[in-house]
Design a protein around this motif. Sequence first.
Motif: not given
Length: 392
Positions: A183, A193-194, A196, A274
Amino acid sequence: MASSAEAADIADIAVVAGELSGDLLAGRLLSGLRRHLPDARFHGIGGPRMIAQGFESHWPIETMTVRGLFEIIPRYRELKGIQNALRDRLIAEKPAVFIGADYPGFNLGLEAQLKAAGIPTMHYIGPQIWAWRGGRIKKIVKSVSHMLVVFPFEEAIYRAAGVPVTYVGHPLAEVIPMVPDEGAARRELGLPEDANIITLMPGSRMGELKYNTAAFVGAAKLLQARDRSLRFIAPMAGDKQRDYFRQLVREAGLQDVEITLLDGQSHTAICAADAVLVASGTASLEVALFKKPMVIAYRMMRASWEIMRHMGYQPWIGLPNILAREFLVPELLQHHASPEALAEAMWRQLTDAPHRMALAQRFTDMHHSLLRNSAEEGAAAVMQVIQDGRTP
């Protein structure tokens, strides 16, 4: 180990790093030595991390970077001239010790000449003779007074050959946190932060960019078509690399792929991801230490590939797989590293949750195995070599 007081009259330590990975290694080693020898002169060839320790570089590190077996031919005379000039300078000045930071093609030859002239020589890190070109151990015996290695299994190899050796741990295992803060990395880069996020790392050398960029960005285009929410970031080692990357993307007709280019910040880019598509090399170990899923890929000049593919001793080229002794993550090389194959392999790294969890645990175990105080243990070994060189 010699004390700082005993070594106070030792003021000259020569080092050569020919690439940024060697600059990272040597910079950390010099930081440990500086605590013992605050007034020492550090000089030779190095980059920004070494210069931050008061290092004097007689040639810019950028002049040394070359890649592949055939790519070196046009620059052989230039690099040989630098090696000869540095050799003559060091033999005249007689430093207390010479340390070659990786870059074995250049450094081992220089070390052999310096050792023959009575100058103690060290090499950090050990060439990957356990992966390919094992015959180099004969040259190492002639060239190196003491070897510093970063993987625990290497000690036995050099001891068996009669080369004094010290395992110091891998500096990256100290630099990279055991529990990375994804984060915080995303906030630092201004990324949601969310989101992909896939990080593309086609290489820091111009030759690596030349052969890897189109395939890496082509894979990004296919992944973006599969999931429009994916965002792509790519750290660039410098302005030249950034400009060349953009040129290659245009030439491949892939300028419609939206990629955020970063000025350096490779660790932040890995931490924020990710998953990572990475060129083989030290960067793949960095990705593992950040506990990230990855696909390792590499392309090079065809003639170089035809020679090098027959020279390996084991089925893996990526450091995480070599350390694990199995294919923890996919490796796609040369013609197998097509955009389609890379995209398919990356998709699994993104979407297979049990696989991601298992990888994170394996990479955590790997991190613990490589964690030592490399600056202090490396400095202790250097100080001992210096002391032994002063003892009649």
